[in-house]
Scaffold this motif. Structure first.
Motif, PDB file in Angstrom:
ATOM      1  N   GLN A   3       0.845  -1.198   0.000  1.00 17.17           N
ATOM      2  CA  GLN A   3       0.000   0.000   0.000  1.00 17.17           C
ATOM      3  C   GLN A   3       0.875   1.239   0.000  1.00 17.17           C
ATOM      4  O   GLN A   3       1.921   1.265   0.644  1.00 17.17           O
ATOM      5  CB  GLN A   3      -0.897   0.028   1.246  1.00 17.17           C
ATOM      6  N   TRP A   4       0.421   2.264  -0.721  1.00 16.43           N
ATOM      7  CA  TRP A   4       1.154   3.532  -0.821  1.00 16.43           C
ATOM      8  C   TRP A   4       0.183   4.671  -0.647  1.00 16.43           C
ATOM      9  O   TRP A   4      -0.929   4.620  -1.145  1.00 16.43           O
ATOM     10  CB  TRP A   4       1.857   3.605  -2.186  1.00 16.43           C
ATOM     11  N   ARG A  23      10.954  -1.103   2.956  1.00 16.69           N
ATOM     12  CA  ARG A  23      10.430  -0.087   3.875  1.00 16.69           C
ATOM     13  C   ARG A  23      10.272  -0.676   5.283  1.00 16.69           C
ATOM     14  O   ARG A  23      10.563  -0.032   6.277  1.00 16.69           O
ATOM     15  CB  ARG A  23       9.071   0.358   3.319  1.00 16.69           C
ATOM     16  N   VAL A  24       9.831  -1.928   5.332  1.00 22.92           N
ATOM     17  CA  VAL A  24       9.667  -2.589   6.629  1.00 22.92           C
ATOM     18  C   VAL A  24      11.035  -2.918   7.232  1.00 22.92           C
ATOM     19  O   VAL A  24      11.295  -2.651   8.409  1.00 22.92           O
ATOM     20  CB  VAL A  24       8.829  -3.871   6.473  1.00 22.92           C
ATOM     21  N   GLN A  32      13.140  -0.468   9.210  1.00 20.23           N
ATOM     22  CA  GLN A  32      12.772  -0.174  10.600  1.00 20.23           C
ATOM     23  C   GLN A  32      13.320  -1.212  11.576  1.00 20.23           C
ATOM     24  O   GLN A  32      13.083  -1.116  12.776  1.00 20.23           O
ATOM     25  CB  GLN A  32      11.242  -0.110  10.728  1.00 20.23           C
TER      26      GLN A  32
END
Lengths: 223, 271
Positions: free
Chosen positions: A102-103, A150-151, A154
């Motif tokens: 999702q964006w 992106r995950v 983190q």
């Protein structure tokens, strides 16, 4: 509880009688650096289980009635109950990656808290300039790999992957598998990987489970 | 000009012919609007005649209790209207309570402030001032809150996958819904901001027009119109923000999970 935490190795995920959807209460331990693969027919509750572990869904399915505030089972990371963290803090440690990415901003870079370096991009077969592009110009494969990156940026302690390569071609699939294996080894992360692909399950997993008739059944362990 | 040109029932029935003409056209074009148009027109006549009679009686007595009764009735009807306009509304008491309490706080506090500090009528609750002001406030705040809440719940529903993905990335519930929340407040406030920006240029506001037609000096009518627009905009703004902020919290539970199961279908939703 403090004693348990002191004795339990870091990044170990413990589920004790956790209920999710129609699944019979699940108890299992994923140790640090381990990858556990779950197979099972669509609708058997694999995603439900992952979402429940990430604390994204209430325990009882509220659509079918029941008290939604009533949580059963215990989910613990390194011996600490997930309820000791806020929902957001928990999900930073225990990251759920959905099958579809999702964006919400126009450009790719805005979605990253810290931008990946070019080696990280290259290891996934991605060009650095993609970060400056509009999301709408990326292919679905590129989007998916970037969402995974992106995950990982983190640095979660536990990865919950819901068919992470379903939309990828064989080459990109192998790149993603390698990237996750590297991350798992480097950070000693615990991984639960939902996959339909039997050969992929053999490649990535050390322990194999399947869901049948609402039960999570251990099928074997690869040394 | 001497005094006011009074309107007879005959004059009004001439105006009603216009509505009938519109209904005829709607029938010809198959718009399916005839029934709602006629019912709404009939409601306008009946409701306004009734409120005219009620106001006449209340103005004659200046009894505070009656003012309270009228104000509360307005509040409840407006609250119900806010709820009815939601395509997806909060279940249970939240459906009615959210809009109504936001409207209650913003409308009453601002009207009270205006009556006590600015208009300073004696007594401050003089119904000639209190009731029309409250009416203007409710009418506009109701629109702002209804638009804003509808936007909030609709967007949350449509963008549930995105909200979920943001939560999964470790964002707090309020970070995950921040864009939608901002957008919803804007949706609720834009009609009032536009009305202020174009007042007097594109349209003469209804209250001012009414006063001028009733023979009041235009400058005096303008002063009141400015007062009304400021208080209505402030009331709409504070009320909408309150409703959206509380509504956005209600969409999540204490574990910061998205809880769309707290929304149910509304009157106009097709499911």
């Amino acid at each position: 509880m403090v004693d348990v935490a002191a004795e339990t190795p870091v990044n170990q995920l413990d589920l004790i009688a956790v209920k999710a959807g129609d699944l019979v209460a699940v108890s299992l331990t994923v140790v640090a650096g381990e990858c556990l693969v779950i197979a099972g027919a669509s609708g058997s509750g694999k995603s439900r289980l992952l979402r429940r572990i990430a604390d994204l869904d209430p325990c009882v399915d509220v659509e079918t009635g029941g008290d939604p505030s009533f949580d059963t089972g215990q989910i613990m990371l390194a011996g600490v109950d997930h309820l000791s963290y806020s929902g957001a803090e928990w999900r930073r440690r225990v990251a759920y990656v959905a099958a579809e990415s999702q964006w919400w901003f126009d450009d790719v870079a805005s979605h990253f808290e810290t931008l990946p370096e070019s080696e990280q991009m290259q290891s996934l077969g991605l060009e650095q300039h993609l970060l400056q592009q509009a999301v709408s110009r990326l292919s679905s494969g590129e989007r998916h790999r970037l969402a995974l990156l992106r995950v990982l940026m983190q640095q979660p302690q536990v990865l919950l992957l819901d068919e992470p390569t379903a939309s990828l071609d064989p080459k990109a699939t192998l790149a993603v598998e390698k990237m996750i294996a590297d991350y798992r080894k480097r950070y000693q992360a615990a991984v639960i990987w939902v996959s339909h692909d039997a050969s992929q399950a053999r490649r990535v997993g050390q322990r194999h489970f399947c869901i049948e008739h609402g039960q999570l059944i251990e099928q074997g362990r690869v040394p | 000009m001497n005094g006011i040109a009074t309107l007879s029932p005959f004059d009004l029935s001439l105006a009603a012919i216009l509505i009938l003409a519109l209904s005829g056209l709607s029938l010809l074009m198959g718009l399916g609007l005839v029934r709602s148009l006629l019912v709404a027109a009939l409601r306008t006549v009946i409701q306004l005649i009734l409120i005219g009679l009620v106001l006449k009686a209340v103005f004659a007595q200046s009894e505070p209790l009656w003012i309270v009764v009228i104000a509360l009735t307005m509040l409840l009807v407006a609250g119900r209207e806010v709820m009815a306009r939601q395509q997806r509304r909060f279940k249970g008491w939240w459906g009615l309570g959210l809009g109504t309490s936001a409207m209650f706080v913003s409308t009453f506090s601002i009207t009270l402030l205006v009556l006590l500090v600015i208009i300073q009528a004696d007594p401050w609750y003089t119904p000639q001032y209190a009731i029309p002001l409250l009416g203007m406030m409710f009418g506009n705040t109701m629109n702002g809150i209804a638009l804003g809440l509808d936007r909030l719940t609709q967007q949350a529903w449509q963008q549930r996958a995105i909200i979920d993905a943001r939560l999964a990335l470790g964002q707090t519930s309020q970070q995950a819904i921040a864009d939608i929340r901002r957008d919803s407040v804007r949706t609720g406030l834009i009609p009032m901001i536009n009305a202020m920006a174009t007042a007097g240029l594109v349209s003469l506001p209804g209250m001012m027009t009414g006063q001028i037609l009733a023979g009041v000096d235009p400058v005096e009518a303008v002063n009141y119109q400015i007062l009304i627009m400021f208080m209505v905009t402030a009331g709409t703004g504070f009320g909408t923000i309150a409703a959206i902020v509380i509504g956005a919290r209600r969409l999540f539970d204490e574990r910061q999970r998205l809880r769309l199961d707290r929304l149910g279908p509304g009157r106009y939703s097709r499911q």
